[in-house]
Design an enzyme around this catalytic site. Structure first.
Site, PDB file in Angstrom:
ATOM      1  N   SER A 132       0.809  -1.262   0.036  1.00 61.77           N
ATOM      2  CA  SER A 132       0.007  -0.117  -0.084  1.00 61.77           C
ATOM      3  C   SER A 132       0.848   1.232   0.041  1.00 61.77           C
ATOM      4  O   SER A 132       1.952   1.139   0.676  1.00 61.77           O
ATOM      5  CB  SER A 132      -0.589   0.012   1.233  1.00 61.77           C
ATOM      6  OG  SER A 132      -1.549   1.383   1.409  1.00 61.77           O
ATOM      7  N   TYR A 191      -1.903  -1.199  10.490  1.00 60.44           N
ATOM      8  CA  TYR A 191      -1.925  -1.228   8.882  1.00 60.44           C
ATOM      9  C   TYR A 191      -0.370  -0.776   8.199  1.00 60.44           C
ATOM     10  O   TYR A 191      -0.106  -1.586   7.344  1.00 60.44           O
ATOM     11  CB  TYR A 191      -3.241  -0.640   8.581  1.00 60.44           C
ATOM     12  CG  TYR A 191      -3.249  -0.893   7.121  1.00 60.44           C
ATOM     13  CD1 TYR A 191      -3.744  -2.133   6.300  1.00 60.44           C
ATOM     14  CD2 TYR A 191      -3.032   0.286   5.835  1.00 60.44           C
ATOM     15  CE1 TYR A 191      -4.038  -2.262   5.048  1.00 60.44           C
ATOM     16  CE2 TYR A 191      -3.250  -0.064   4.678  1.00 60.44           C
ATOM     17  CZ  TYR A 191      -3.649  -1.341   4.240  1.00 60.44           C
ATOM     18  OH  TYR A 191      -3.966  -1.309   2.761  1.00 60.44           O
TER      19      TYR A 191
HETATM   20  P1  NDP Z   1     -11.315  -6.326   0.013  1.00 61.08           P
HETATM   21  O1  NDP Z   1     -11.428  -6.161   1.409  1.00 61.08           O
HETATM   22  O2  NDP Z   1     -12.314  -5.672  -0.967  1.00 61.08           O
HETATM   23  O3  NDP Z   1     -10.811  -7.829  -0.398  1.00 61.08           O
HETATM   24  C1  NDP Z   1      -9.883  -8.618   0.351  1.00 61.08           C
HETATM   25  C2  NDP Z   1      -9.461 -10.042  -0.308  1.00 61.08           C
HETATM   26  O4  NDP Z   1      -8.657 -10.681   0.507  1.00 61.08           O
HETATM   27  C3  NDP Z   1     -10.916 -10.843  -0.189  1.00 61.08           C
HETATM   28  O5  NDP Z   1     -10.765 -11.533  -1.398  1.00 61.08           O
HETATM   29  C4  NDP Z   1     -10.720 -11.669   0.795  1.00 61.08           C
HETATM   30  O6  NDP Z   1     -11.224 -12.889   0.866  1.00 61.08           O
HETATM   31  C5  NDP Z   1      -9.144 -11.824   1.026  1.00 61.08           C
HETATM   32  N1  NDP Z   1      -8.814 -11.967   2.265  1.00 61.08           N
HETATM   33  C6  NDP Z   1      -8.865 -11.286   3.425  1.00 61.08           C
HETATM   34  N2  NDP Z   1      -8.432 -11.837   4.642  1.00 61.08           N
HETATM   35  C7  NDP Z   1      -7.976 -13.069   4.288  1.00 61.08           C
HETATM   36  C8  NDP Z   1      -7.759 -14.380   4.834  1.00 61.08           C
HETATM   37  N3  NDP Z   1      -7.522 -14.152   6.371  1.00 61.08           N
HETATM   38  N4  NDP Z   1      -7.400 -15.442   4.093  1.00 61.08           N
HETATM   39  C9  NDP Z   1      -7.512 -15.322   2.802  1.00 61.08           C
HETATM   40  N5  NDP Z   1      -8.116 -14.316   2.230  1.00 61.08           N
HETATM   41  C10 NDP Z   1      -8.315 -13.194   2.977  1.00 61.08           C
HETATM   42  O7  NDP Z   1      -9.656  -5.617   0.056  1.00 61.08           O
HETATM   43  P2  NDP Z   1      -9.149  -4.781  -1.367  1.00 61.08           P
HETATM   44  O8  NDP Z   1      -9.436  -5.624  -2.566  1.00 61.08           O
HETATM   45  O9  NDP Z   1      -9.419  -3.282  -1.246  1.00 61.08           O
HETATM   46  O10 NDP Z   1      -7.380  -4.929  -0.832  1.00 61.08           O
HETATM   47  C11 NDP Z   1      -6.881  -6.191  -1.305  1.00 61.08           C
HETATM   48  C12 NDP Z   1      -5.385  -5.713  -0.904  1.00 61.08           C
HETATM   49  O11 NDP Z   1      -4.995  -4.388  -1.457  1.00 61.08           O
HETATM   50  C13 NDP Z   1      -5.075  -5.791   0.524  1.00 61.08           C
HETATM   51  O12 NDP Z   1      -3.753  -6.307   0.617  1.00 61.08           O
HETATM   52  C14 NDP Z   1      -5.040  -4.141   0.785  1.00 61.08           C
HETATM   53  O13 NDP Z   1      -4.201  -3.797   1.942  1.00 61.08           O
HETATM   54  C15 NDP Z   1      -4.568  -3.654  -0.373  1.00 61.08           C
HETATM   55  N6  NDP Z   1      -4.721  -2.559  -0.597  1.00 61.08           N
HETATM   56  C16 NDP Z   1      -6.267  -1.958  -0.828  1.00 61.08           C
HETATM   57  C17 NDP Z   1      -6.340  -0.581  -1.091  1.00 61.08           C
HETATM   58  C18 NDP Z   1      -7.667  -0.100  -1.414  1.00 61.08           C
HETATM   59  O14 NDP Z   1      -8.017   1.175  -1.407  1.00 61.08           O
HETATM   60  N7  NDP Z   1      -8.823  -0.823  -1.410  1.00 61.08           N
HETATM   61  C19 NDP Z   1      -5.313   0.448  -1.099  1.00 61.08           C
HETATM   62  C20 NDP Z   1      -3.925  -0.079  -0.698  1.00 61.08           C
HETATM   63  C21 NDP Z   1      -3.794  -1.450  -0.720  1.00 61.08           C
HETATM   64  P3  NDP Z   1     -12.348 -13.319   1.803  1.00 61.08           P
HETATM   65  O15 NDP Z   1     -13.669 -12.241   1.653  1.00 61.08           O
HETATM   66  O16 NDP Z   1     -12.896 -14.829   1.034  1.00 61.08           O
HETATM   67  O17 NDP Z   1     -12.039 -13.747   3.077  1.00 61.08           O
END
Ligand code: NDP
Length: 237
Positions: A132, A146
Site C-alpha cells: 500500500s 496497517y
Molecule cells: P477487500 O476487503 O475488498 O478484499 C480482500 C480480499 O482478501 C478478499 O478476497 C478476501 O477474501 C481476502 N482475504 C482477506 N483476509 C483473508 C484471509 N484471512 N485469508 C484469505 N483471504 C483473505 O480488499 P481490497 O481488494 O481493497 O484489498 C486487497 C489488497 O490491497 C489488501 O492487501 C489491501 O491492503 C491492499 N490495498 C487496498 C487498497 C484499497 O484502497 N482498496 C489500497 C492499498 C492497498 P475473503 O472475503 O474470501 O476472506
C-alpha cells in the site's frame, strides 16, 4: 497465443476486490489460475465459474495452511499475495489479538508464501505482493498497524529479491492508493479526505492495479526486482 498461456498463477486472497481483478486478468490472458479465499465462499464460487479458476479455502492467518496451499499449488510461475486486512481505530483501544492477526495476514503470510513458492519456482518466476502507499505515507491517525504491515513488505521484497535474484526470480511490491473495493468504496465516508491528498481526485479501479501486476509478471519485467511500484493518483507524492 495469450500472454500467460500455460503459466501457473496462484493469487492469495482472490475472491473480491483487487484480488478478483487480478484473477480475471490472468485468466483472460490464458493462465491456469488458482486463488484462495476465506470469508466469502459465494463470491469465490461465482468468480471461479466466471473465470475457470480453481479455488482453495485458506485462511491467510493460518501460516501452516498458507504454506501447504502454496506447496500443493506449485510449481508456480507467478505468486500474487493480495490478501490483506485493515483495522482502523484508536491504537490505545485496539485489541492486541486483532493487531496480531492483522500482522499474521498482512506480513507473515506474504513472507512464508513467498519463500515456499520460491522453493519450486523455475527461472523467470515472479513474486508480487500487494502492499500500500501507506507503507510510504500515513497521513491520518488510526492506521498505524496497517501502515507497519505494509512498510514491512518493503524490507521483505528488498531482501527476498537478493535471495532469489540469482535464480532469475523477481520479487516486487505493488502499492495502491485508494482503490474502489468493499474495503474502501469510492462513495464511502473517507472519500473527500482521501481525494484531498491526491493529484488525480478519484479512487483507482481494481483493474488498474491488475494491469500493473500483469506487467510485473510478464516477460518485459525480468530486470525489475526488489522494488515498490506505486499506483495511487499521487496520494504519496
Ligand atoms: P477487500 O476487503 O475488498 O478484499 C480482500 C480480499 O482478501 C478478499 O478476497 C478476501 O477474501 C481476502 N482475504 C482477506 N483476509 C483473508 C484471509 N484471512 N485469508 C484469505 N483471504 C483473505 O480488499 P481490497 O481488494 O481493497 O484489498 C486487497 C489488497 O490491497 C489488501 O492487501 C489491501 O491492503 C491492499 N490495498 C487496498 C487498497 C484499497 O484502497 N482498496 C489500497 C492499498 C492497498 P475473503 O472475503 O474470501 O476472506
Amino acid at each position: 497465443m495469450a500472454e500467460f498461456e500455460g503459466k501457473s498463477v496462484l493469487v492469495l486472497g482472490g475472491s473480491r476486490g483487487i484480488g478478483a481483478a487480478i484473477v480475471r486478468r490472468f485468466a483472460a490472458d490464458g493462465a491456469e489460475v488458482t486463488f484462495t479465499y476465506s470469508g466469502s465462499p459465494e463470491a469465490a464460487e461465482t468468480l471461479a465459474n466466471e473465470t475457470g479458476a480453481k479455488t482453495v479455502r485458506t485462511d491467510s492467518a493460518d501460516r501452516d495452511a498458507v504454506i501447504a496451499t502454496v506447496r500443493e499449488s506449485g510449481p508456480l510461475d507467478v505468486l500474487v499475495v493480495n490478501a490483506g486486512i485493515l483495522i482502523f481505530g484508536d491504537a490505545l483501544e485496539q485489541d492486541p489479538d486483532a493487531i496480531d492477526r492483522l500482522i499474521s495476514i498482512n506480513v507473515n503470510a506474504p513472507y512464508h508464501a513467498s519463500v515456499e513458492a520460491a522453493r519450486s519456482m523455475q527461472e523467470g518466476g515472479r513474486i508480487i505482493v500487494i502492499g500500500s502507499v501507506n507503507g510510504d505515507r500515513m497521513p491520518v491517525p488510526g492506521m498505524a498497524a496497517y501502515a507497519l504491515s505494509k512498510s514491512a513488505l518493503q524490507g521483505m521484497a528488498r531482501g527476498l529479491a537478493r535471495d532469489f535474484g540469482p535464480r532469475g526470480i523477481t520479487v516486487n511490491v505493488v502499492q495502491p492508493g485508494p482503490i474502489d473495493t468493499d474495503a474502501n468504496p469510492a462513495d464511502g465516508p473517507m472519500k473527500d479526505l482521501l481525494h484531498g491528498f491526491m493529484a488525480i481526485k478519484r479512487h483507482g479501479r481494481p483493474e488498474e492495479v491488475a494491469g500493473m501486476v500483469s506487467w510485473l509478471a510478464g516477460p518485459e519485467a525480468g530486470f525489475v526486482t526488489g522494488a515498490m511500484h506505486t499506483i495511487d493518483g499521487a496520494f504519496g507524492a
